[in-house]
Every structure is written in structure tokens, then in C-alpha cells.
Design a protein around this motif. Structure first.
Motif, PDB file in Angstrom:
ATOM      1  N   GLY A 178       0.694  -1.074  -0.027  1.00  0.00           N
ATOM      2  CA  GLY A 178      -0.083  -0.133   0.047  1.00  0.00           C
ATOM      3  C   GLY A 178       0.633   1.174  -0.069  1.00  0.00           C
ATOM      4  O   GLY A 178       0.279   2.516   0.001  1.00  0.00           O
ATOM      5  N   SER A 179       2.026   1.212   0.053  1.00  0.00           N
ATOM      6  CA  SER A 179       3.102   2.509   0.090  1.00  0.00           C
ATOM      7  C   SER A 179       2.960   3.539  -1.015  1.00  0.00           C
ATOM      8  O   SER A 179       3.304   4.489  -0.851  1.00  0.00           O
ATOM      9  CB  SER A 179       4.334   1.995   0.511  1.00  0.00           C
ATOM     10  OG  SER A 179       4.965   1.020  -0.527  1.00  0.00           O
ATOM     11  N   SER A 180       2.555   2.931  -2.256  1.00  0.00           N
ATOM     12  CA  SER A 180       2.354   3.876  -3.416  1.00  0.00           C
ATOM     13  C   SER A 180       0.867   4.295  -3.233  1.00  0.00           C
ATOM     14  O   SER A 180       0.560   4.936  -4.338  1.00  0.00           O
ATOM     15  CB  SER A 180       2.637   2.967  -4.563  1.00  0.00           C
ATOM     16  OG  SER A 180       1.705   1.993  -4.615  1.00  0.00           O
ATOM     17  N   GLY A 181       0.007   4.018  -2.310  1.00  0.00           N
ATOM     18  CA  GLY A 181      -1.375   4.411  -2.298  1.00  0.00           C
ATOM     19  C   GLY A 181      -2.190   3.722  -3.099  1.00  0.00           C
ATOM     20  O   GLY A 181      -1.819   2.841  -3.718  1.00  0.00           O
ATOM     21  N   ALA A 182      -3.206   4.334  -3.712  1.00  0.00           N
ATOM     22  CA  ALA A 182      -4.416   3.270  -4.627  1.00  0.00           C
ATOM     23  C   ALA A 182      -5.016   4.526  -5.481  1.00  0.00           C
ATOM     24  O   ALA A 182      -5.514   5.441  -4.984  1.00  0.00           O
ATOM     25  CB  ALA A 182      -5.186   2.521  -3.570  1.00  0.00           C
ATOM     26  N   THR A 183      -5.270   3.817  -6.665  1.00  0.00           N
ATOM     27  CA  THR A 183      -6.379   4.307  -7.427  1.00  0.00           C
ATOM     28  C   THR A 183      -7.492   3.578  -7.954  1.00  0.00           C
ATOM     29  O   THR A 183      -7.259   2.473  -8.337  1.00  0.00           O
ATOM     30  CB  THR A 183      -5.754   5.175  -8.537  1.00  0.00           C
ATOM     31  OG1 THR A 183      -4.726   5.745  -8.172  1.00  0.00           O
ATOM     32  CG2 THR A 183      -6.242   5.968  -9.553  1.00  0.00           C
ATOM     33  N   TYR A 184      -8.679   4.058  -7.943  1.00  0.00           N
ATOM     34  CA  TYR A 184      -9.646   3.167  -8.469  1.00  0.00           C
ATOM     35  C   TYR A 184     -10.808   4.066  -8.941  1.00  0.00           C
ATOM     36  O   TYR A 184     -10.734   5.240  -9.167  1.00  0.00           O
ATOM     37  CB  TYR A 184     -10.154   2.089  -7.307  1.00  0.00           C
ATOM     38  CG  TYR A 184     -10.767   2.809  -6.243  1.00  0.00           C
ATOM     39  CD1 TYR A 184     -12.099   2.802  -5.747  1.00  0.00           C
ATOM     40  CD2 TYR A 184      -9.810   3.264  -5.188  1.00  0.00           C
ATOM     41  CE1 TYR A 184     -12.732   3.541  -4.806  1.00  0.00           C
ATOM     42  CE2 TYR A 184     -10.297   4.017  -3.986  1.00  0.00           C
ATOM     43  CZ  TYR A 184     -11.704   4.068  -3.891  1.00  0.00           C
ATOM     44  OH  TYR A 184     -12.303   4.777  -2.759  1.00  0.00           O
ATOM     45  N   LEU A 229      -6.307   7.423  -3.123  1.00  0.00           N
ATOM     46  CA  LEU A 229      -6.163   7.470  -1.736  1.00  0.00           C
ATOM     47  C   LEU A 229      -4.563   7.475  -1.598  1.00  0.00           C
ATOM     48  O   LEU A 229      -3.928   6.702  -1.978  1.00  0.00           O
ATOM     49  CB  LEU A 229      -6.585   6.149  -1.003  1.00  0.00           C
ATOM     50  CG  LEU A 229      -8.042   5.997  -0.712  1.00  0.00           C
ATOM     51  CD1 LEU A 229      -8.501   4.838  -0.279  1.00  0.00           C
ATOM     52  CD2 LEU A 229      -8.620   7.271   0.285  1.00  0.00           C
ATOM     53  N   SER A 230      -3.908   8.144  -0.520  1.00  0.00           N
ATOM     54  CA  SER A 230      -2.696   8.443  -0.251  1.00  0.00           C
ATOM     55  C   SER A 230      -2.335   7.439   0.706  1.00  0.00           C
ATOM     56  O   SER A 230      -3.294   6.656   1.308  1.00  0.00           O
ATOM     57  CB  SER A 230      -2.502   9.901   0.330  1.00  0.00           C
ATOM     58  OG  SER A 230      -2.969   9.931   1.609  1.00  0.00           O
ATOM     59  N   TYR A 231      -1.146   6.818   0.754  1.00  0.00           N
ATOM     60  CA  TYR A 231      -0.738   5.684   1.634  1.00  0.00           C
ATOM     61  C   TYR A 231      -1.285   5.741   3.257  1.00  0.00           C
ATOM     62  O   TYR A 231      -1.855   5.273   3.824  1.00  0.00           O
ATOM     63  CB  TYR A 231       0.683   5.516   1.794  1.00  0.00           C
ATOM     64  CG  TYR A 231       1.221   4.477   2.411  1.00  0.00           C
ATOM     65  CD1 TYR A 231       0.724   3.261   2.786  1.00  0.00           C
ATOM     66  CD2 TYR A 231       2.647   4.821   3.317  1.00  0.00           C
ATOM     67  CE1 TYR A 231       1.534   2.423   3.722  1.00  0.00           C
ATOM     68  CE2 TYR A 231       3.076   3.545   4.171  1.00  0.00           C
ATOM     69  CZ  TYR A 231       2.592   2.365   4.252  1.00  0.00           C
ATOM     70  OH  TYR A 231       3.118   1.423   4.875  1.00  0.00           O
ATOM     71  N   GLU A 232      -1.125   7.171   3.596  1.00  0.00           N
ATOM     72  CA  GLU A 232      -1.364   7.595   4.980  1.00  0.00           C
ATOM     73  C   GLU A 232      -2.969   7.402   5.344  1.00  0.00           C
ATOM     74  O   GLU A 232      -3.436   7.655   6.423  1.00  0.00           O
ATOM     75  CB  GLU A 232      -1.077   9.054   5.280  1.00  0.00           C
ATOM     76  CG  GLU A 232       0.177   9.422   5.286  1.00  0.00           C
ATOM     77  CD  GLU A 232       1.109   9.357   3.890  1.00  0.00           C
ATOM     78  OE1 GLU A 232       2.314   8.986   3.777  1.00  0.00           O
ATOM     79  OE2 GLU A 232       0.364   9.543   2.732  1.00  0.00           O
ATOM     80  N   HIS A 233      -3.741   7.565   4.040  1.00  0.00           N
ATOM     81  CA  HIS A 233      -5.171   7.450   4.469  1.00  0.00           C
ATOM     82  C   HIS A 233      -5.705   5.864   3.985  1.00  0.00           C
ATOM     83  O   HIS A 233      -6.864   6.062   3.966  1.00  0.00           O
ATOM     84  CB  HIS A 233      -5.920   8.778   3.610  1.00  0.00           C
ATOM     85  CG  HIS A 233      -5.652   9.978   4.323  1.00  0.00           C
ATOM     86  ND1 HIS A 233      -4.573  10.667   3.754  1.00  0.00           N
ATOM     87  CD2 HIS A 233      -6.150  10.620   5.459  1.00  0.00           C
ATOM     88  CE1 HIS A 233      -4.540  11.757   4.397  1.00  0.00           C
ATOM     89  NE2 HIS A 233      -5.340  11.538   5.459  1.00  0.00           N
ATOM     90  N   LEU A 234      -4.966   5.077   3.513  1.00  0.00           N
ATOM     91  CA  LEU A 234      -5.049   3.913   2.646  1.00  0.00           C
ATOM     92  C   LEU A 234      -6.058   3.174   3.741  1.00  0.00           C
ATOM     93  O   LEU A 234      -7.325   2.596   3.660  1.00  0.00           O
ATOM     94  CB  LEU A 234      -4.154   3.286   2.227  1.00  0.00           C
ATOM     95  CG  LEU A 234      -4.525   1.938   1.227  1.00  0.00           C
ATOM     96  CD1 LEU A 234      -5.448   2.612   0.048  1.00  0.00           C
ATOM     97  CD2 LEU A 234      -3.061   1.400   0.846  1.00  0.00           C
ATOM     98  N   VAL A 280       1.487   3.097  10.430  1.00  0.00           N
ATOM     99  CA  VAL A 280       1.703   3.905   9.168  1.00  0.00           C
ATOM    100  C   VAL A 280       1.608   5.530   9.747  1.00  0.00           C
ATOM    101  O   VAL A 280       2.451   6.222   9.569  1.00  0.00           O
ATOM    102  CB  VAL A 280       0.708   3.751   8.049  1.00  0.00           C
ATOM    103  CG1 VAL A 280       0.492   5.087   7.063  1.00  0.00           C
ATOM    104  CG2 VAL A 280       0.684   2.580   7.670  1.00  0.00           C
ATOM    105  N   GLN A 281       0.682   5.647  10.607  1.00  0.00           N
ATOM    106  CA  GLN A 281       0.593   7.130  11.300  1.00  0.00           C
ATOM    107  C   GLN A 281       2.060   7.520  12.034  1.00  0.00           C
ATOM    108  O   GLN A 281       2.163   8.347  12.299  1.00  0.00           O
ATOM    109  CB  GLN A 281      -0.480   7.130  12.161  1.00  0.00           C
ATOM    110  CG  GLN A 281      -1.970   7.234  11.357  1.00  0.00           C
ATOM    111  CD  GLN A 281      -2.005   7.712   9.929  1.00  0.00           C
ATOM    112  OE1 GLN A 281      -1.804   8.830   9.961  1.00  0.00           O
ATOM    113  NE2 GLN A 281      -2.629   7.010   9.212  1.00  0.00           N
TER     114      GLN A 281
END
Length: 441
Positions: free
Chosen positions: A185-191, A200-205, A261-262
């Protein structure tokens, strides 16, 4: 006699090696297993007449290239960043290559050359990615063949601990490469959801974890996985309003990992000296206390939870509040965390893991809206013959057999989304109790 060369003898290789050796006498194969750890190789191949160990440094060009020149087919279970050196050799010596890893930008640059060389590089031929592509495409093609119009596609997959072995506050144990767990998940996610692209950024995933119901298991949490949009074209579903690929976990894991992560403990860029550093000092390095307090209170305050909360129990279990000295030399935060995950969340010999996969497809046929669920639950046997090893390794083994039997004429760089691949592979997987159940609403 056909020769198969396998690079990597780690956790995911066990079932693949078993499959290749079981088929070797009848198929007239010989398997060379290469890894830097000779004892590890020998533990996997035993005293089989049909296998040879090759303990080499993968970056030893001469040794690696000699092995590749002498084989008919290469399978790579190396860490993803090392596939490219094997891929370039396979291209040079015109050898077919199979791997369970994602297609990366480096091998994508070789796409035209691979096609010109007349060889097949089949990537994403494991579990996730792999079985997810094959099972999804079989459903998609079946719906389309019957005149159905798909408007929503969601796919979920997770490597979990079996309920029988679920005995820690994380509801998780390591059944595959721990580094991949730490960096997930460190690269975030796109959908895409209801016509809108979501990022979604990693910090909010992990704090966006949502819940799905899986038959026989109940509630599981999910978080979007990498760049889902990149697969819309591969699945020929470019016009869908909703398209998402996601990772499954038990709900408690996502809550605890969000805290990790936080706290900034998955950062993998800067090295710190750990020889005099305690775990609790390391874990609270980014925490500025509002008042004089101990590490537990500081952490709870920073995360906005009670010191008696489940999250604090999880962090304690992982060792983040320990006063022990880390003593791992120079390490990144992610490196220290990986050490803890490997040791605190390891599978014991009798533990069983579990793979859960589910596709949720909404489509319309003859003016009737339908929602289909297709799901698969596979259990491991113990901490060596895991469900993870089974679902990663068996598709690779079956694919190797198809190629060496000359049943595949495909060339170029591909993932397994075509009927001539997914039909025979999924059919044989059922012999190993890897099968999907379907339901309709």
C-alpha cells in the motif's frame, strides 16, 4: 529431457517445487533450483533424482547466464526488483519466462523485443496477481457471451490466517515475504467508483477500510490495491463506472496497521543507527508529547486512543513498547518493522493460513440487473505447505507444463487473461481444491 530453471526457493516456492518434481518422471523434466541458500534448496528438493541445487549469487552474471543458457524454461520467484536481470538474460538467450510478480516498467520497455524474439514472458501468473485475473476473465467472458452488459467490477483477495490459528490481536501471521507485507500500500491506491476516479494516499489507505461479507467467514475488511485503473484495458472493461481491485484483511489488522503508518514506521528511505536504540524510543521518534509521559501514553495520545485500546495492545504485541535495544546496525524504519513482523507474527509449525478471493460483478441482461459473487477459500496444511505457496506456485507449475507440452503458442509479454491459458489452468487447479463458488442476487 526438458530442463526447468527456478530462481528462488523461499516461502512461495514449496508447492511449485513439489508440483514440478511430482510431474518430472512422467513429463521427462529435470529441475534446477537456484538460490543463494544451499541448505534452503536442499530442504525443498530432498534427494530427488529429478532436481539439482544451484547455490549462486543472482548478481553473478556468468553463473546466472550459464544456468539460463542450459535450460528450456525459466521461472522466477525472486524479489520483484531482481526479475529484470533474469528477464534480460531470457531475452538474450531466447528462453520463455514465467513469474508471479507484476509487470514492471523495466520489462515493459522490452515488450517489442520479447515479441520479436518469439518467446513468451508470462507475468502475474501466481495468486494475486494471477488466479484473480484468470477467474475474473472467465466470468467476464461468460457474462459477455450471454449478452450481459457489465457496469461494476470489484475483486478482493487476501492472504490471511485460518480462524483455527487466529490467536493474536493482529489477526494476522506471515505466510509470504514479510517485506511485501511491510511495504504493501505504500504507493497509495487509485480506483473508479460510480464514474469518479478515486485516489487514496498511503497515509489514508487503511483508515478507509470497508467491510464485505464472505460466505462462511463473515466480515472482512478491504482496502483498494495499487492502480486498479491499469487493469480496465486488460480486462476490456474501459467504460465501467466502478472498477476496483482490493486487498482483504481481518478488520483488526487494518486498524492496527493504520496506527503503524501514522507513527511513520514504514518509511524506507533514511537509515538510522540502532545499536543503542530501544524499540520504544524508535517507535515514538515522531511523537511530541503534550505533557511529560511514558511511551505508552505518548503513543495513545498521538493516535487518539486509550492506553487500554485494542490498538495499543497490538503495538505492545509487536514489540513497539519494549525497552530492549534493537541492535540491528543501520536500518530504515521499514527494515526494523520487518524484523518485528517476521518474529512476532510468524507462523508456528502447526499453524494454517488461508487465501480468500472474491469477485463481485454487477451486470444487466435482458433488462434485468444482477449481482454475481464468485468466491474461493483455500486452506493451508501447515507453516510450510501454505495456502499462499499453493496458490502462487501451482499456476506457475501448470503453465510450465502447458508450455513444455507445446500447448501454448502465445509469444510476447502477457498476463493470463486469455481463454487458452485460464481454462486449462483453472481446470487443473480444481484438482487441488482451488475452486470458486458462485451466487447471484
Amino acid at each position: 529431457m526438458k530442463n526447468i530453471l527456478l530462481f528462488g526457493a523461499g516461502k512461495s516456492a514449496t508447492s511449485l517445487i513439489d508440483y514440478l518434481l511430482t510431474n518430472a518422471p512422467r513429463q521427462k523434466w529435470h529441475i534446477t533450483v537456484s538460490d543463494h541458500d544451499l541448505m534452503l534448496i536442499k530442504s525443498k528438493i530432498g534427494k530427488s533424482y529429478y532436481a539439482t541445487p544451484a547455490a549462486i549469487d543472482i548478481k553473478d552474471n556468468a553463473a546466472r547466464q550459464q544456468l539460463i543458457q542450459d535450460t528450456d524454461l525459466v521461472i522466477s520467484l525472486l524479489p520483484p526488483n531482481l526479475h529484470i536481470i533474469v528477464a534480460k538474460d531470457c531475452l538474450q538467450f531466447k528462453k520463455n519466462l514465467l513469474t508471479a510478480s507484476y509487470i514492471d516498467p523495466e520489462v515493459r520497455k522490452l515488450q517489442d523485443d520479447i515479441k520479436k524474439a518469439g518467446v513468451l514472458f508470462m507475468y502475474e501468473m501466481g495468486l494475486d496477481p494471477g488466479i484473480d485475473h484468470m477467474s475474473a476473465m472467465k466470468l467476464i467472458h461468460s457474462i459477455e457471451k450471454k449478452g450481459g452488459q457489465i457496469f461494476s467490477f470489484k475483486s478482493y483477495c487476501g492472504g490471511l490466517i485460518s480462524p483455527d490459528s487466529n490467536d493474536n490481536p493482529w489477526q494476522y501471521k506471515v505466510s509470504w515475504n514479510a517485506r511485501n507485507i511491510v511495504m504493501a500500500g505504500s504507493s497509495g491506491a487509485t480506483y473508479k467508483e460510480k464514474g469518479k476516479v478515486k485516489e487514496l494516499s498511503y497515509e489514508h489507505l487503511f483508515d478507509h477500510s470497508k467491510i464485505i461479507q464472505v460466505p462462511g467467514l463473515g466480515k472482512l475488511a478491504f482496502y483498494p490495491n495499487r492502480d486498479s485503473l491499469g487493469y480496465m484495458e486488460a480486462y476490456n472493461l474501459q467504460d465501467l463506472a466502478t472498477f476496483m481491485r482490493a486487498t482483504l484483511r481481518f478488520p483488526d489488522f487494518c486498524e492496527g496497521w493504520n496506527a503503524v503508518v501514522q507513527l511513520g514506521l514504514t518509511e524506507d528511505t533514511h537509515k538510522i543507527q540502532t545499536d543503542q536504540l530501544t524499540y520504544n524510543k524508535w517507535a515514538t521518534q515522531h511523537v511530541t508529547p503534550e505533557k511529560q509521559s511514558g511511551p505508552e501514553e505518548m503513543m495513545a495520545q498521538y493516535l487518539g486512543v486509550s492506553t487500554k485500546s485494542k490498538v495499543i495492545r497490538q503495538l505492545k504485541y509487536l514489540g513497539l513498547l519494549s525497552t530492549d535495544v534493537i541492535n540491528l546496525g543501520e536500518q530504515t524504519n521499514a527494515g526494523i518493522l520487518q524484523f518485528l513482523v517476521e518474529n512476532k507474527l510468524k507462523m508456528e509449525p502447526a499453524d494454517k493460513d488461508m487465501i480468500v478471493m472474491m469477485h463481485e460483478i454487477e451486470f444487466e441482461r435482458r433488462n434485468m440487473a444482477t449481482r454475481m459473487h464468485s468466491y474461493m477459500i483455500t486452506q493451508g496444511e501447515d507453516n510450510v505447505r501454505t495456502a499462499m505457496a499453493k496458490t502462487v506456485g501451482l499456476p506457475l507449475g501448470i503453465m510450465a507444463k502447458l508450455i513444455l507440452q507445446d500447448k501454448v503458442t502465445l509469444t510476447g509479454l502477457h498476463i493470463p487473461v486469455m481463454p487458452e491459458i485460464y481454462n486449462p489452468v483453472l481446470k487443473e487447479l480444481e484438482e487441488y481444491d482451488i475452486r470458486f463458488e458462485e451466487s447471484f442476487e
